[in-house]
Design an enzyme around this catalytic site. Structure first.
Site, PDB file in Angstrom:
ATOM      1  CG  ASP A  46      88.457  -4.003 -37.312  1.00  0.00           C
ATOM      2  OD1 ASP A  46      88.453  -5.251 -37.294  1.00  0.00           O
ATOM      3  OD2 ASP A  46      88.189  -3.344 -38.337  1.00  0.00           O
ATOM      4  CG  ASN A  65      75.992   6.663 -31.905  1.00  0.00           C
ATOM      5  OD1 ASN A  65      74.967   6.812 -31.247  1.00  0.00           O
ATOM      6  ND2 ASN A  65      77.084   6.105 -31.400  1.00  0.00           N
ATOM      7  CG  HIS A 109      79.211   2.767 -45.353  1.00  0.00           C
ATOM      8  ND1 HIS A 109      79.545   2.673 -46.686  1.00  0.00           N
ATOM      9  CD2 HIS A 109      78.501   1.649 -45.073  1.00  0.00           C
ATOM     10  CE1 HIS A 109      79.069   1.543 -47.181  1.00  0.00           C
ATOM     11  NE2 HIS A 109      78.421   0.911 -46.212  1.00  0.00           N
ATOM     12  CG  HIS A 151      77.987   2.245 -39.537  1.00  0.00           C
ATOM     13  ND1 HIS A 151      78.191   3.539 -39.995  1.00  0.00           N
ATOM     14  CD2 HIS A 151      78.591   2.191 -38.317  1.00  0.00           C
ATOM     15  CE1 HIS A 151      78.889   4.215 -39.099  1.00  0.00           C
ATOM     16  NE2 HIS A 151      79.143   3.438 -38.061  1.00  0.00           N
ATOM     17  CD  GLN A 176      79.547   1.385 -32.867  1.00  0.00           C
ATOM     18  OE1 GLN A 176      80.265   0.764 -32.080  1.00  0.00           O
ATOM     19  NE2 GLN A 176      79.592   2.705 -32.970  1.00  0.00           N
ATOM     20  CG  HIS A 231      60.636   0.474 -26.051  1.00  0.00           C
ATOM     21  ND1 HIS A 231      60.655  -0.546 -25.107  1.00  0.00           N
ATOM     22  CD2 HIS A 231      61.454   1.446 -25.546  1.00  0.00           C
ATOM     23  CE1 HIS A 231      61.436  -0.222 -24.096  1.00  0.00           C
ATOM     24  NE2 HIS A 231      61.938   0.987 -24.343  1.00  0.00           N
ATOM     25  CD  GLU A 253      69.960  20.214 -19.222  1.00  0.00           C
ATOM     26  OE1 GLU A 253      69.167  20.821 -19.954  1.00  0.00           O
ATOM     27  OE2 GLU A 253      70.992  20.748 -18.731  1.00  0.00           O
TER      28      GLU A 253
END
Length: 362
Positions: free
Chosen positions: A80, A155, A166, A168, A170, A301, A322
């Site tokens: 959305d 993630n 939940h 899931h 992306q 991979h 970094e």
């Protein structure tokens, strides 16, 4: 003055990542330093199985006003709030090479793994995980017909920016080849041209001989900590045979992948007895116009990047050196692999049930 003998578990050194043509600084002695920095709040695991206000639940109304179906397995819908749209004006061209821009089109989708909010992949049934694998392959095929790159990623956990518990992932599909895949395409192609064999297949063959960084393996897959890993418990999942894309996996390989995913994610959760956070994603041969070319240099991979270092509340920060110089890690890849190998194979939430079942059987 007598010089000590180099020990990779004690002394600083740099390691080369041939997939990305970059170096990483390894500083194992830093694991001895006391930690007085930020401590993360442990993830909340008391999640309701169904919450009408959760936009990813079956029959819930999403912010767009669309209502989810009463799904019982996987469920895919257009994001959305997508980062990429398949239409829109193109930026004006600029002859100055310091101010380049180019069109960017694509689509973004969300894929729910399961109708329940209080479950994660390692706690799902093997056949349910297999359904996730099949849906990934289907999405990669469908979107790959139009777009050059299909990035499937998950993630997991609030510490990785996930705002919804939940289960899931992306999918962002783009008209362009993103930075990391572009570098990997170049590096793998160069290696293939010089050695006549895919880089990651050559690498896997040598890792299986060394056994220093291999965590789990079955007839079709190997799960290992890459020699050049950056994140503390970063791992890579590789098929044993030459495979270009998810949709090229055989039935046997898909079953074996579902089994391996349950086992590897169980070990992750058992690390600190919590729902282990991470970002993961699949990298395979590019799609779209690349489908017509020779992609023999590519090897499919999956990559897992967990942020936790010392405990459930202490994470690795990618800052300072970094961001300004090059990646750095404290725990060596070998130490991480050994710790993962030695973790129980039964999920900590199910260990009591497993023990009761064992006692009943005896």
């Amino acid at each position: 003055m007598e010089m000590s003998v180099f020990n990779p578990s004690e002394h600083q050194h740099i390691r080369y990542n041939p997939l990305k043509d970059e170096w990483i600084l390894v500083s194992p002695h830093r694991m001895k330093r006391p930690w007085k920095g930020q401590v993360e709040k442990p993830s909340e695991e008391n999640v309701a199985r169904f919450d009408q206000s959760n936009p990813l639940c079956p029959k819930a109304t999403r912010p767009s006003g669309k209502v989810n179906p009463d799904y019982e397995a996987t469920f895919v819908f257009e994001n959305d709030f997508p980062a990429l749209l398949d239409h829109g004006p193109s930026p004006d061209s600029d002859s100055d090479s310091l101010f380049k821009s180019a069109p960017a089109y694509g689509t973004c989708e969300v894929m729910c793994f399961h109708p329940w909010s209080d479950i994660t992949l390692p706690l799902m049934l093997k056949e349910e995980v297999r359904s996730v694998v099949d849906k990934w392959a289907e999405i990669n095929t469908r979107l790959g017909q139009k777009f050059q790159w299909v990035q499937i990623f998950e993630n997991k956990g609030a510490v990785m920016g996930c705002s919804n518990p939940h289960p899931h992932c992306q999918v962002w599909a783009s008209s362009f080849l993103p930075n990391d895949p572009c570098v990997k395409d170049r590096c793998q192609r160069k290696y293939y041209e010089q050695n006549g064999k895919p880089l990651l297949l050559d690498y896997l063959e040598k890792e299986l001989l060394k056994k220093e960084r291999v965590v789990l393996e079955n007839d079709c897959w190997v799960w290992l900590v890459p020699y050049w890993a950056v994140w503390p418990y970063e791992t890579m999942l590789l098929p044993r045979r030459h495979v270009l894309r998810l949709q090229d996996l055989t039935e046997e390989e898909r079953d074996a992948l579902a089994d391996m995913m349950k086992k590897l994610l169980t070990k992750y959760d058992n690390m600190f007895e919590m729902s282990f956070p991470y970002s993961m994603g699949w990298h395979g041969a590019p799609t779209g116009k690349f489908l017509e070319g020779d992609n023999s240099h590519w090897q499919l991979h999956a990559l897992y990047f967990p942020p936790l270092l010392r405990s459930a509340t202490v994470k690795k920060f990618m800052v300072g050196y970094e961001m300004l110089a090059q990646p750095q890690r404290d725990l060596t890849a070998e130490q991480a692999a050994e710790k993962l190998r030695n973790l129980p194979g039964v999920h900590y939430k199910q260990s009591g049930n497993a023990e009761n079942q064992k006692n009943t059987e005896t």
